[in-house]
Scaffold this active site. Structure first.
Site, PDB file in Angstrom:
ATOM      1  N   TYR A  48     -52.490 -30.857 -20.663  1.00 46.25           N
ATOM      2  CA  TYR A  48     -52.546 -30.308 -19.489  1.00 46.25           C
ATOM      3  C   TYR A  48     -53.863 -30.073 -18.988  1.00 46.25           C
ATOM      4  O   TYR A  48     -54.293 -29.069 -19.768  1.00 46.25           O
ATOM      5  CB  TYR A  48     -51.251 -29.445 -19.000  1.00 46.25           C
ATOM      6  CG  TYR A  48     -51.081 -29.240 -17.609  1.00 46.25           C
ATOM      7  CD1 TYR A  48     -50.512 -29.974 -16.697  1.00 46.25           C
ATOM      8  CD2 TYR A  48     -51.734 -27.853 -17.074  1.00 46.25           C
ATOM      9  CE1 TYR A  48     -50.543 -29.878 -15.481  1.00 46.25           C
ATOM     10  CE2 TYR A  48     -51.656 -27.779 -15.730  1.00 46.25           C
ATOM     11  CZ  TYR A  48     -51.148 -28.589 -14.936  1.00 46.25           C
ATOM     12  OH  TYR A  48     -50.967 -28.361 -13.579  1.00 46.25           O
ATOM     13  N   ASP A  62     -58.610 -20.054  -7.565  1.00 46.53           N
ATOM     14  CA  ASP A  62     -57.982 -21.238  -7.404  1.00 46.53           C
ATOM     15  C   ASP A  62     -57.302 -21.435  -5.970  1.00 46.53           C
ATOM     16  O   ASP A  62     -56.087 -21.029  -5.685  1.00 46.53           O
ATOM     17  CB  ASP A  62     -56.943 -21.180  -8.386  1.00 46.53           C
ATOM     18  CG  ASP A  62     -56.025 -22.483  -8.379  1.00 46.53           C
ATOM     19  OD1 ASP A  62     -56.396 -23.425  -8.027  1.00 46.53           O
ATOM     20  OD2 ASP A  62     -54.647 -22.346  -8.713  1.00 46.53           O
ATOM     21  N   ASP A  89     -53.881 -31.613 -12.723  1.00 52.65           N
ATOM     22  CA  ASP A  89     -53.580 -30.847 -11.306  1.00 52.65           C
ATOM     23  C   ASP A  89     -54.306 -31.484 -10.157  1.00 52.65           C
ATOM     24  O   ASP A  89     -55.746 -31.033 -10.463  1.00 52.65           O
ATOM     25  CB  ASP A  89     -53.712 -29.310 -11.571  1.00 52.65           C
ATOM     26  CG  ASP A  89     -53.449 -28.794 -10.465  1.00 52.65           C
ATOM     27  OD1 ASP A  89     -53.224 -29.333  -9.110  1.00 52.65           O
ATOM     28  OD2 ASP A  89     -53.443 -27.233 -10.501  1.00 52.65           O
ATOM     29  N   ASP A  91     -53.997 -30.562  -6.967  1.00 58.37           N
ATOM     30  CA  ASP A  91     -53.798 -29.665  -5.862  1.00 58.37           C
ATOM     31  C   ASP A  91     -53.122 -30.413  -4.656  1.00 58.37           C
ATOM     32  O   ASP A  91     -52.115 -31.000  -4.822  1.00 58.37           O
ATOM     33  CB  ASP A  91     -54.981 -29.163  -5.382  1.00 58.37           C
ATOM     34  CG  ASP A  91     -55.491 -28.062  -6.281  1.00 58.37           C
ATOM     35  OD1 ASP A  91     -54.924 -27.430  -7.122  1.00 58.37           O
ATOM     36  OD2 ASP A  91     -57.054 -27.726  -6.063  1.00 58.37           O
ATOM     37  N   HIS A 116     -50.317 -34.589 -10.548  1.00 60.44           N
ATOM     38  CA  HIS A 116     -49.340 -34.122  -9.420  1.00 60.44           C
ATOM     39  C   HIS A 116     -50.065 -33.360  -8.082  1.00 60.44           C
ATOM     40  O   HIS A 116     -51.043 -33.109  -8.123  1.00 60.44           O
ATOM     41  CB  HIS A 116     -48.383 -32.864 -10.207  1.00 60.44           C
ATOM     42  CG  HIS A 116     -49.268 -31.596 -10.521  1.00 60.44           C
ATOM     43  ND1 HIS A 116     -49.563 -30.663  -9.932  1.00 60.44           N
ATOM     44  CD2 HIS A 116     -49.251 -31.231 -11.739  1.00 60.44           C
ATOM     45  CE1 HIS A 116     -50.271 -29.641 -10.525  1.00 60.44           C
ATOM     46  NE2 HIS A 116     -50.097 -29.973 -11.915  1.00 60.44           N
ATOM     47  N   GLU A 118     -49.392 -31.460  -4.412  1.00 65.68           N
ATOM     48  CA  GLU A 118     -48.201 -30.394  -4.000  1.00 65.68           C
ATOM     49  C   GLU A 118     -48.058 -30.346  -2.640  1.00 65.68           C
ATOM     50  O   GLU A 118     -48.994 -30.828  -1.918  1.00 65.68           O
ATOM     51  CB  GLU A 118     -48.896 -28.901  -4.630  1.00 65.68           C
ATOM     52  CG  GLU A 118     -50.210 -28.667  -4.050  1.00 65.68           C
ATOM     53  CD  GLU A 118     -50.858 -27.567  -4.738  1.00 65.68           C
ATOM     54  OE1 GLU A 118     -51.171 -26.414  -4.309  1.00 65.68           O
ATOM     55  OE2 GLU A 118     -50.895 -27.851  -6.361  1.00 65.68           O
ATOM     56  N   CYS A 126     -52.999 -20.252  -5.609  1.00 66.88           N
ATOM     57  CA  CYS A 126     -52.338 -20.317  -6.799  1.00 66.88           C
ATOM     58  C   CYS A 126     -50.874 -20.289  -6.781  1.00 66.88           C
ATOM     59  O   CYS A 126     -50.337 -19.330  -6.128  1.00 66.88           O
ATOM     60  CB  CYS A 126     -52.790 -19.253  -7.777  1.00 66.88           C
ATOM     61  SG  CYS A 126     -52.256 -19.201  -9.312  1.00 66.88           S
ATOM     62  N   ARG A 161     -45.354 -31.932  -6.793  1.00 68.72           N
ATOM     63  CA  ARG A 161     -45.127 -30.525  -6.932  1.00 68.72           C
ATOM     64  C   ARG A 161     -44.668 -29.872  -5.655  1.00 68.72           C
ATOM     65  O   ARG A 161     -45.243 -30.138  -4.652  1.00 68.72           O
ATOM     66  CB  ARG A 161     -46.519 -29.635  -7.471  1.00 68.72           C
ATOM     67  CG  ARG A 161     -45.977 -28.192  -7.386  1.00 68.72           C
ATOM     68  CD  ARG A 161     -47.355 -27.547  -8.065  1.00 68.72           C
ATOM     69  NE  ARG A 161     -47.686 -26.471  -7.236  1.00 68.72           N
ATOM     70  CZ  ARG A 161     -48.628 -25.496  -7.647  1.00 68.72           C
ATOM     71  NH1 ARG A 161     -49.306 -25.769  -8.760  1.00 68.72           N
ATOM     72  NH2 ARG A 161     -48.761 -24.445  -7.060  1.00 68.72           N
ATOM     73  N   GLU A 195     -42.286 -25.498  -8.502  1.00 70.71           N
ATOM     74  CA  GLU A 195     -43.301 -24.412  -8.722  1.00 70.71           C
ATOM     75  C   GLU A 195     -42.342 -23.087  -8.672  1.00 70.71           C
ATOM     76  O   GLU A 195     -41.667 -23.063  -7.647  1.00 70.71           O
ATOM     77  CB  GLU A 195     -44.189 -24.317  -8.072  1.00 70.71           C
ATOM     78  CG  GLU A 195     -45.370 -23.175  -8.271  1.00 70.71           C
ATOM     79  CD  GLU A 195     -45.855 -23.236  -9.641  1.00 70.71           C
ATOM     80  OE1 GLU A 195     -44.992 -22.902 -10.750  1.00 70.71           O
ATOM     81  OE2 GLU A 195     -47.251 -23.235  -9.835  1.00 70.71           O
ATOM     82  N   ASN A 217     -43.221 -24.985 -15.624  1.00 70.01           N
ATOM     83  CA  ASN A 217     -44.574 -24.148 -15.786  1.00 70.01           C
ATOM     84  C   ASN A 217     -44.122 -22.827 -16.329  1.00 70.01           C
ATOM     85  O   ASN A 217     -43.764 -21.937 -15.564  1.00 70.01           O
ATOM     86  CB  ASN A 217     -45.064 -24.185 -14.331  1.00 70.01           C
ATOM     87  CG  ASN A 217     -46.684 -23.395 -14.210  1.00 70.01           C
ATOM     88  OD1 ASN A 217     -46.992 -23.334 -15.416  1.00 70.01           O
ATOM     89  ND2 ASN A 217     -47.049 -23.077 -13.207  1.00 70.01           N
TER      90      ASN A 217
END
Length: 303
Positions: A48, A62, A89, A91, A116, A118, A126, A161, A195, A217
């Site tokens: 990951y 982040d 990731d 975002d 993914h 989101e 974050c 996500r 998440e 996660n």
């Protein structure tokens, strides 16, 4: 020697086959290409690549400051060093739906097995911080539809996500997250990353509501309890990630070593905590380079 022998297309195909089996796949987070190779060596199922780690690697928080170019470039460096599939990731997709489409094709070209996208507003936060906000459902669905439409390799995993759970308290938050996840699946998402689930029961509720793979996660110091792989497997979770764990451990060890240098002026007492040079050389396959061209690489590894 050099990069992985398995092509990105084969990595994606093999990953999809394993994901379809229903078993739990373990994806520790790699903070650089060398750690990805170690993850493979230790017998895990995939790698990951965390947006938080990529940001931290640049000394940034982040909060959506990294660019597609930075993420794709670093993700490519990591993915190509291992035979394992790598998920990155992405975002919020780095912009509007057309940017999301470009993101998918760029990550395909970089050799990733999946990503993914989101449903947070842009710039994001974050996932385990308070004060998050999500976009409306229509916008979230446009992102996923754009990702699916842009995909050229059908085995490239497009995961949605949702951060909706953290925007409401109690059962209402879980219900809203389940509803959003269902809509994302209807929009074409291959898998769901719910998440900031609080409990094992919340993961189980998400599992029961969906007919696609789900990801858990297990990040430290966050909203979710730290469940074991067995606990997650028992309720039907398909992928578990430890996104920042290896970076946290490495940075913690580095901090302690620097403290020792300040106090003692040497690291003689830390040798037992270090990766031995022989192990490092074995991990990066020095010997294969030696065989490749002995006129350039001509040495023996001391043990």
């Amino acid at each position: 020697m050099l990069y992985s022998k398995t092509t990105p297309a084969d990595k994606r195909r093999l990953f999809r086959e394993r994901l379809a089996s229903g078993e739990l796949l373990r994806f520790p987070g790699a903070f650089n290409p060398l750690s990805a190779r170690l993850i493979e060596r230790k017998g895990f199922d995939g790698v990951y690549i965390s947006g938080a780690v990529l940001s931290a690697d640049l000394g940034l928080p982040d909060i959506g400051l990294t660019t597609l170019t930075e993420v794709a470039g670093r993700a490519q460096q990591i993915a190509r060093m291992t035979e394992l599939p790598a998920i990155v990731d992405a975002d919020t997709g780095f912009g509007e739906p057309m940017n999301v489409a470009r993101t998918i094709q760029t990550l395909e070209d970089a050799g990733l097995a999946g990503t993914h996208i989101e449903d947070q507003i842009n710039p994001k936060r974050c996932g385990h911080l308070d004060g998050k906000a999500v976009v409306d459902e229509a916008t979230a669905l446009k992102r996923i539809r754009a990702a699916v439409d842009a995909r050229r390799d059908p085995n490239f995993l497009i995961m949605a996500r949702t951060d909706v759970r953290a925007t409401q308290e109690g059962q209402a938050g879980l219900d809203a997250a389940v509803d959003r996840a269902k809509a994302l699946v209807d929009a074409g998402a291959d898998a769901i990353f719910p998440e900031a689930m609080r409990t094992l029961e919340e993961f189980a509720a998400m599992r029961a509501a969906l007919d696609v793979p789900i990801l858990a996660n297990m990040t430290e110091f966050g909203k979710s309890e730290l469940f074991s792989s067995q606990q997650l497997a028992d309720i039907g979770v398909n992928i578990v990630i430890w996104p920042v764990s290896m970076l946290r451990i490495a940075m913690g060890a580095t901090g302690r070593a620097l403290d020792t240098l300040n106090v003692e002026g040497h690291l003689a007492g830390k040798l037992g905590e270090m990766q031995h040079r022989a192990d490092l050389y074995d991990l990066i396959d020095y010997e294969a380079y030696n065989h490749f061209d002995t006129s350039v690489f001509n040495f023996e590894v001391e043990r």
